[in-house]
Design a protein around this motif. Sequence first.
Motif, PDB file in Angstrom:
ATOM      1  N   GLU A  15      11.444-114.881 -47.205  1.00 45.30           N
ATOM      2  CA  GLU A  15      10.635-115.756 -46.351  1.00 45.30           C
ATOM      3  C   GLU A  15      11.013-115.594 -44.883  1.00 45.30           C
ATOM      4  O   GLU A  15      10.147-115.537 -44.014  1.00 45.30           O
ATOM      5  CB  GLU A  15      10.825-117.221 -46.753  1.00 45.30           C
ATOM      6  CG  GLU A  15      10.282-117.564 -48.106  1.00 45.30           C
ATOM      7  CD  GLU A  15      10.612-118.995 -48.498  1.00 45.30           C
ATOM      8  OE1 GLU A  15      10.633-119.880 -47.618  1.00 45.30           O
ATOM      9  OE2 GLU A  15      10.868-119.217 -49.694  1.00 45.30           O
ATOM     10  N   GLU A  18       9.950-112.167 -43.210  1.00 39.87           N
ATOM     11  CA  GLU A  18       8.531-111.992 -42.884  1.00 39.87           C
ATOM     12  C   GLU A  18       8.304-112.046 -41.375  1.00 39.87           C
ATOM     13  O   GLU A  18       7.416-111.390 -40.844  1.00 39.87           O
ATOM     14  CB  GLU A  18       7.689-113.062 -43.570  1.00 39.87           C
ATOM     15  CG  GLU A  18       7.617-112.910 -45.064  1.00 39.87           C
ATOM     16  CD  GLU A  18       6.905-114.066 -45.740  1.00 39.87           C
ATOM     17  OE1 GLU A  18       6.551-115.055 -45.072  1.00 39.87           O
ATOM     18  OE2 GLU A  18       6.728-113.977 -46.968  1.00 39.87           O
ATOM     19  N   PRO A  22       6.709-107.617 -40.767  1.00 43.82           N
ATOM     20  CA  PRO A  22       5.510-108.094 -41.461  1.00 43.82           C
ATOM     21  C   PRO A  22       5.295-107.513 -42.862  1.00 43.82           C
ATOM     22  O   PRO A  22       4.623-108.126 -43.675  1.00 43.82           O
ATOM     23  CB  PRO A  22       4.369-107.690 -40.527  1.00 43.82           C
ATOM     24  CG  PRO A  22       4.999-107.614 -39.180  1.00 43.82           C
ATOM     25  CD  PRO A  22       6.396-107.126 -39.431  1.00 43.82           C
ATOM     26  N   TYR A  24       7.210-107.587 -45.216  1.00 42.14           N
ATOM     27  CA  TYR A  24       7.760-108.527 -46.191  1.00 42.14           C
ATOM     28  C   TYR A  24       6.741-109.564 -46.652  1.00 42.14           C
ATOM     29  O   TYR A  24       6.919-110.199 -47.683  1.00 42.14           O
ATOM     30  CB  TYR A  24       9.009-109.212 -45.640  1.00 42.14           C
ATOM     31  CG  TYR A  24      10.239-108.344 -45.747  1.00 42.14           C
ATOM     32  CD1 TYR A  24      10.956-108.276 -46.930  1.00 42.14           C
ATOM     33  CD2 TYR A  24      10.667-107.579 -44.680  1.00 42.14           C
ATOM     34  CE1 TYR A  24      12.078-107.471 -47.045  1.00 42.14           C
ATOM     35  CE2 TYR A  24      11.784-106.772 -44.777  1.00 42.14           C
ATOM     36  CZ  TYR A  24      12.487-106.724 -45.963  1.00 42.14           C
ATOM     37  OH  TYR A  24      13.595-105.925 -46.074  1.00 42.14           O
ATOM     38  N   LYS A  25       5.667-109.746 -45.889  1.00 40.67           N
ATOM     39  CA  LYS A  25       4.604-110.654 -46.346  1.00 40.67           C
ATOM     40  C   LYS A  25       3.992-110.125 -47.634  1.00 40.67           C
ATOM     41  O   LYS A  25       3.685-110.880 -48.539  1.00 40.67           O
ATOM     42  CB  LYS A  25       3.532-110.815 -45.275  1.00 40.67           C
ATOM     43  CG  LYS A  25       3.985-111.620 -44.101  1.00 40.67           C
ATOM     44  CD  LYS A  25       2.883-111.787 -43.079  1.00 40.67           C
ATOM     45  CE  LYS A  25       3.402-112.570 -41.891  1.00 40.67           C
ATOM     46  NZ  LYS A  25       2.391-112.771 -40.874  1.00 40.67           N
ATOM     47  N   GLY A  28       6.951-109.970 -50.401  1.00 34.04           N
ATOM     48  CA  GLY A  28       7.302-111.319 -50.851  1.00 34.04           C
ATOM     49  C   GLY A  28       6.343-111.908 -51.860  1.00 34.04           C
ATOM     50  O   GLY A  28       6.665-112.884 -52.532  1.00 34.04           O
TER      51      GLY A  28
END
Length: 51
Positions: A15, A18, A22, A24-25, A28
């Motif tokens: 979280e 992110e 980006p 990781y958006k 995730g």
Amino acid sequence: MLPDFKFSGEHSLVEGMEIIAPVYKVIGKIPAVRNLSNKIIVLEGRQAEQK
């Protein structure tokens, strides 16, 4: 273990990442990644009871 603190919440390290990266958006959103990543817990301090 910590009687003066109470558990307030838990967050996946993904979280926070992110914001930095980006990608990781997307990563995730995969439940396995979210569950296997490191966790950060949030604690709240309790005030000692006055006698």
